[in-house]
Write a protein that holds these residues in place. Structure first.
Motif, short mmCIF file in Angstrom:
data_model
loop_
_atom_site.label_atom_id
_atom_site.label_comp_id
_atom_site.label_asym_id
_atom_site.label_seq_id
_atom_site.Cartn_x
_atom_site.Cartn_y
_atom_site.Cartn_z
N ALA A 144 0.94 -1.19 -0.35
CA ALA A 144 -0.23 -0.30 -0.31
C ALA A 144 1.07 1.36 0.18
O ALA A 144 0.53 2.12 -0.45
CB ALA A 144 -0.92 0.24 1.20
N ALA A 145 2.12 0.84 0.46
CA ALA A 145 2.72 2.28 0.72
C ALA A 145 3.42 2.83 -0.57
O ALA A 145 3.22 3.38 -1.41
CB ALA A 145 3.98 2.35 2.09
N CYS A 146 3.78 1.21 -0.84
CA CYS A 146 4.28 1.43 -2.79
C CYS A 146 3.45 2.12 -3.67
O CYS A 146 3.77 2.96 -4.62
CB CYS A 146 5.08 0.03 -2.96
N THR A 147 2.48 1.98 -3.17
CA THR A 147 0.96 2.58 -3.48
C THR A 147 1.58 3.88 -4.25
O THR A 147 0.79 4.40 -5.30
CB THR A 147 -0.37 1.58 -4.19
N ALA A 148 0.96 4.42 -2.98
CA ALA A 148 1.09 5.75 -2.49
C ALA A 148 2.34 6.49 -3.16
O ALA A 148 1.62 7.81 -3.82
CB ALA A 148 1.30 5.70 -1.49
#
Length: 155
Positions: free
Chosen positions: A73-77
């Protein structure tokens, strides 16, 4: 409730459930957060707060799948928002504690900050025993160096 309030309500609901659920449910909650971040519709401040929470989960949860979902999710962000290094810096500090697959996410996130403070941390992994980690470290180093601004000369 407008669309934006709906997105922030989804994230808040996910955080609440994240605290009181089993690992499978926590993993699903993080998928919801990732989906909201993928819209790119949060304010930078809300995105930073969400990523800060994800970083905490990635560093503290005992479940590997939950930590992976938090980093995903942090990578997506990081593909939809410009994340300041200060928000993800705890990942740099704790980088040595991550398994190789999770370290790939960490290196990607650090590289996406374009902050030169991440460069020495990322460069440490250019000699990692796992080739996938070395490859991701090289990509992150390239991204950090590419984004390096030339120093201004005094006039």
């Amino acid at each position: 409730m407008d669309g934006y309030q709906g997105l922030t309500a989804l994230i808040e609901s996910a955080w609440e459930e994240l605290n009181a659920s089993d690992a499978g449910r926590r993993d699903l909650c993080l998928d919801v957060v990732s989906d909201v971040l993928e819209t790119g519709r949060l304010t930078p401040d809300d995105a930073e707060r969400a990523v800060g929470h994800l970083v905490t989960v990635a560093l503290s949860d005992e479940s590997y799948p939950v930590r992976e979902s938090a980093l995903h999710a942090a990578c997506t962000a990081s593909t939809h928002y410009e994340l300041p290094y200060r928000v993800v810096e705890p990942l740099a500090v704790g980088a040595n504690g991550f398994e190789p697959l999770l370290l790939d996410y960490v290196l990607t996130i650090l590289g996406s900050t374009h902050d030169q403070a991440a460069l020495p941390i990322v460069e440490r992994f250019l000699h990692h025993p796992h080739p996938e980690v070395r490859e991701e470290a090289a990509e992150a180093v390239n991204e950090l160096r590419w984004s390096q601004k030339p120093t201004e000369t005094a006039q």
